[in-house]
Motif scaffolding. Structure first.
Motif, PDB file in Angstrom:
ATOM      1  N   GLU A 107      38.405  47.308  33.320  1.00 35.01           N
ATOM      2  CA  GLU A 107      38.013  47.077  34.716  1.00 35.01           C
ATOM      3  C   GLU A 107      37.992  45.599  35.074  1.00 35.01           C
ATOM      4  OE1 GLU A 107      34.334  48.983  35.521  1.00 35.01           O
ATOM      5  OE2 GLU A 107      35.101  51.019  35.148  1.00 35.01           O
ATOM      6  N   ARG A 108      37.569  44.775  34.155  1.00 30.70           N
ATOM      7  CA  ARG A 108      37.516  43.332  34.430  1.00 30.70           C
ATOM      8  C   ARG A 108      38.916  42.764  34.658  1.00 30.70           C
ATOM      9  NH1 ARG A 108      34.942  38.959  30.152  1.00 30.70           N
ATOM     10  NH2 ARG A 108      36.133  37.140  30.866  1.00 30.70           N
ATOM     11  N   ILE A 109      39.870  43.185  33.830  1.00 30.66           N
ATOM     12  CA  ILE A 109      41.254  42.708  33.966  1.00 30.66           C
ATOM     13  C   ILE A 109      41.867  43.238  35.255  1.00 30.66           C
ATOM     14  CG2 ILE A 109      43.557  42.822  32.946  1.00 30.66           C
ATOM     15  CD1 ILE A 109      42.222  42.924  30.209  1.00 30.66           C
ATOM     16  N   GLU A 110      41.623  44.518  35.560  1.00 24.71           N
ATOM     17  CA  GLU A 110      42.183  45.106  36.784  1.00 24.71           C
ATOM     18  C   GLU A 110      41.627  44.429  38.028  1.00 24.71           C
ATOM     19  OE1 GLU A 110      41.552  49.288  36.702  1.00 24.71           O
ATOM     20  OE2 GLU A 110      43.226  49.664  35.324  1.00 24.71           O
ATOM     21  N   SER A 111      40.350  44.118  38.027  1.00 25.04           N
ATOM     22  CA  SER A 111      39.731  43.456  39.179  1.00 25.04           C
ATOM     23  C   SER A 111      40.352  42.083  39.406  1.00 25.04           C
ATOM     24  CB  SER A 111      38.222  43.333  38.947  1.00 25.04           C
ATOM     25  OG  SER A 111      37.616  42.589  39.986  1.00 25.04           O
ATOM     26  N   LYS A 112      40.584  41.360  38.318  1.00 28.82           N
ATOM     27  CA  LYS A 112      41.195  40.025  38.438  1.00 28.82           C
ATOM     28  C   LYS A 112      42.626  40.135  38.963  1.00 28.82           C
ATOM     29  CE  LYS A 112      40.383  35.622  37.570  1.00 28.82           C
ATOM     30  NZ  LYS A 112      39.210  34.896  38.105  1.00 28.82           N
ATOM     31  N   PHE A 118      45.981  39.964  46.393  1.00 26.97           N
ATOM     32  CA  PHE A 118      45.565  39.597  47.740  1.00 26.97           C
ATOM     33  C   PHE A 118      45.921  38.142  48.069  1.00 26.97           C
ATOM     34  CE2 PHE A 118      42.081  42.905  47.016  1.00 26.97           C
ATOM     35  CZ  PHE A 118      42.853  43.902  47.585  1.00 26.97           C
ATOM     36  N   LYS A 119      45.973  37.297  47.046  1.00 25.06           N
ATOM     37  CA  LYS A 119      46.248  35.872  47.274  1.00 25.06           C
ATOM     38  C   LYS A 119      47.724  35.546  47.217  1.00 25.06           C
ATOM     39  CE  LYS A 119      44.872  31.258  45.709  1.00 25.06           C
ATOM     40  NZ  LYS A 119      44.038  30.477  44.758  1.00 25.06           N
ATOM     41  N   TYR A 120      48.458  36.127  46.225  1.00 25.07           N
ATOM     42  CA  TYR A 120      49.842  35.725  45.989  1.00 25.07           C
ATOM     43  C   TYR A 120      50.868  36.820  46.255  1.00 25.07           C
ATOM     44  CZ  TYR A 120      47.714  31.790  43.491  1.00 25.07           C
ATOM     45  OH  TYR A 120      46.990  30.691  43.162  1.00 25.07           O
ATOM     46  N   GLY A 121      50.431  38.049  46.504  1.00 21.94           N
ATOM     47  CA  GLY A 121      51.396  39.139  46.601  1.00 21.94           C
ATOM     48  C   GLY A 121      51.753  39.662  45.229  1.00 21.94           C
ATOM     49  N   PRO A 334      55.312  37.944  37.464  1.00 22.10           N
ATOM     50  CA  PRO A 334      54.480  38.181  38.656  1.00 22.10           C
ATOM     51  C   PRO A 334      53.077  37.608  38.460  1.00 22.10           C
ATOM     52  CG  PRO A 334      55.747  40.139  38.149  1.00 22.10           C
ATOM     53  CD  PRO A 334      55.990  39.173  37.014  1.00 22.10           C
ATOM     54  N   PRO A 335      52.547  36.889  39.446  1.00 23.31           N
ATOM     55  CA  PRO A 335      51.240  36.235  39.272  1.00 23.31           C
ATOM     56  C   PRO A 335      50.132  37.171  38.827  1.00 23.31           C
ATOM     57  CG  PRO A 335      52.325  35.423  41.243  1.00 23.31           C
ATOM     58  CD  PRO A 335      53.175  36.540  40.727  1.00 23.31           C
ATOM     59  N   LEU A 336      50.137  38.424  39.316  1.00 20.93           N
ATOM     60  CA  LEU A 336      49.057  39.342  38.930  1.00 20.93           C
ATOM     61  C   LEU A 336      49.076  39.634  37.435  1.00 20.93           C
ATOM     62  CD1 LEU A 336      49.692  42.948  38.949  1.00 20.93           C
ATOM     63  CD2 LEU A 336      51.253  41.796  40.490  1.00 20.93           C
TER      64      LEU A 336
END
Length: 467
Positions: A107-112, A118-121, A334-336
């Motif tokens: 959950e911590r990794i998914e939240s980040k 939301f910030k970079y696409g 990808p940034p995410l």
């Protein structure tokens, strides 16, 4: 008199023009001969042409695929590939994926990762050297370098391309590479792309490697001028994906200084797995990272993200930013996914107990699987107790690969019927440098409970006995 003076001043041009005229004349005569030969050939009647056309059968563009081929009968997974996975409507304990530290579904990794979207696409839209570099890429490179105790690291967007690009970025035609015969497919493609002279040594056989190094040393002494400009590389895996064995790094470092070779290590399966804090084979042997010229690793196993990285001295890693094909010409990670990988790295730093739990599970898997297969038609391929995966292979070496694959497929199917998900190790046999025996790869992860692993081993024991 003027003609002789003109000829003397333009001798080269006159000779060149005569040669060109002669070549043109030769081609013209050859064409006339071909046309004359074609005119003398008997022509088919319309009926004969139609008969030949009706008899012609085109060859298939691809080979025929048998109806029972695994690619034609895929299993469908619903949801995340966590410790438990929904496969074809059945909940199974997952011993198939390489999610060694259990980061999938964290959950911590998914939240980040969601915050990064939301910030970079969802994409970077370009290679690193153009407009594909985002601050999260630089942050991850910095943190990876610090974690590996190296000066610098370079981030790639695809694990396979990391290894296959890094090797030919340094080794070129005329250089020499010594490679372990059990190395994975990405290393094989990397050394092939380098166009260097390749010497293969037997898997983890240091006597065979030293023999090859000594032979090269003798050749160098006979031609010291050539030896002065010759570059020598030694490429190995930290933890071999095809065998589960750990490379004898201390001996390799000894050879590095004795025979003046550059050591490249692929830590794709040892990163996050070996060592007290998951730093890999160098930490496992307590060897200073500066002793290794280049560390390559995928982020797609223990880190459960995508991409890969290379780490080492700044002047070594910096060279890849201009010559690593996978770095220069592929869209960046990808940034995410970069953020997810960095968050996973942070969790490892905060909780090195995950690595310790994984190593305990690996020992339990090693002992339990060996006992489960005792007295059956199967055995464990030789491997280290710290490897978080083991290969099950058929004992009878007289069987052909097709018969071995059928038996192994039956074991996977019977285990699935009892809720245990196993994976066949698949290879591109026609493209592998050396043949690899068919096997089942059984993987563990740090989040497996003792009771869950015990149940899985009992199911495997029943499955192999039924087959």
């Amino acid at each position: 008199m003027s003609f002789m003076l003109f000829f003397e001043q333009n001798t080269f041009h006159i000779i060149l023009e005569c040669v060109l005229v002669g070549i043109a004349t030769w081609f013209y005569m050859q064409r006339r001969k071909a046309q004359a030969k074609l005119a003398r050939e008997p022509k088919l009647t319309r009926e004969e042409e139609d008969a030949l056309i009706s008899e012609w059968q085109p060859e298939p563009l691809t080979p025929e695929t048998p109806d029972d081929h695994f690619a034609l009968n895929p299993r469908i997974a619903n949801g995340k590939m966590t410790k438990e996975v929904m496969m074809d409507g059945r909940t199974c304990l997952n011993l198939a994926s390489t999610n060694f530290l259990g980061f999938i579904g964290n959950e911590r990794i998914e939240s980040k990762a969601k915050q990064t979207i939301f910030k970079y696409g969802v994409g970077s839209c370009g290679p690193r050297g153009f407009y594909g570099t985002v601050d999260v890429h630089l942050d991850l490179e910095k943190d990876l370098a610090e974690f590996m105790e190296c000066e610098e690291s370079a981030l790639y967007s695809y694990g396979f391309a990391t290894i296959a690009s890094a090797i030919p970025a340094y080794a070129k035609r005329g250089d020499i590479i010594f490679v372990d015969k059990a190395c994975n497919f990405s290393i094989q493609k990397g050394v092939q792309a380098s166009r260097s002279t390749i010497y293969w040594f037997e898997h983890n056989d240091m006597m065979d490697l030293e023999r090859l190094l000594e032979e090269q040393d003798q050749r160098d002494k006979k031609n010291p001028k050539k030896a002065a400009s010759l570059r020598r590389f030694l490429v190995v895996e930290g933890l071999y994906a095809n065998t589960g064995r750990i490379c004898p790094l201390p001996k390799l470092i000894e050879f590095k200084w004795k025979y003046k070779v550059r050591v490249f290590i692929d830590e794709s399966f040892s990163f996050g797995v070996l060592g007290k804090t998951g730093r890999g084979v160098m930490e496992h042997y307590s060897i200073d990272p500066i002793q290794v010229d280049l560390v390559m690793a995928s982020l797609e196993n223990a880190i459960a993200s995508t991409g890969g990285f290379c780490a080492g001295r700044s002047f070594v890693v910096g060279h890849q930013r201009l010559s690593g094909l996978g770095y220069c010409f592929s869209a960046s990670l990808p940034p995410l996914l970069a953020t997810a990988a960095n968050e996973a790295l942070s969790i490892i730093k905060e909780d090195p107990g995950r690595v310790i739990r994984l190593q305990e599970c690996s020992r339990a898997l090693h002992a339990g699987l060996t006992a489960a297969l005792e007295g059956s038609a199967f055995r464990c391929r030789e491997g280290e107790v710290l490897a978080p995966f083991r290969h099950i292979e058929v004992v009878d070496s007289s069987l052909c690969n097709e018969e071995k694959e059928r038996l192994l497929d039956e074991v996977v199917e019977k285990a699935f019927e009892e809720g245990i998900l196993l994976a066949r190790a698949r290879y591109l046999n026609d493209h592998e440098a050396f043949p690899i025996d068919p096997s089942i790869r059984v993987s563990t992860q740090s989040e497996l409970e003792e009771s869950e692993l015990t149940r899985a081993l009992e199911v495997i024991e029943r499955a192999v006995k039924r087959v």
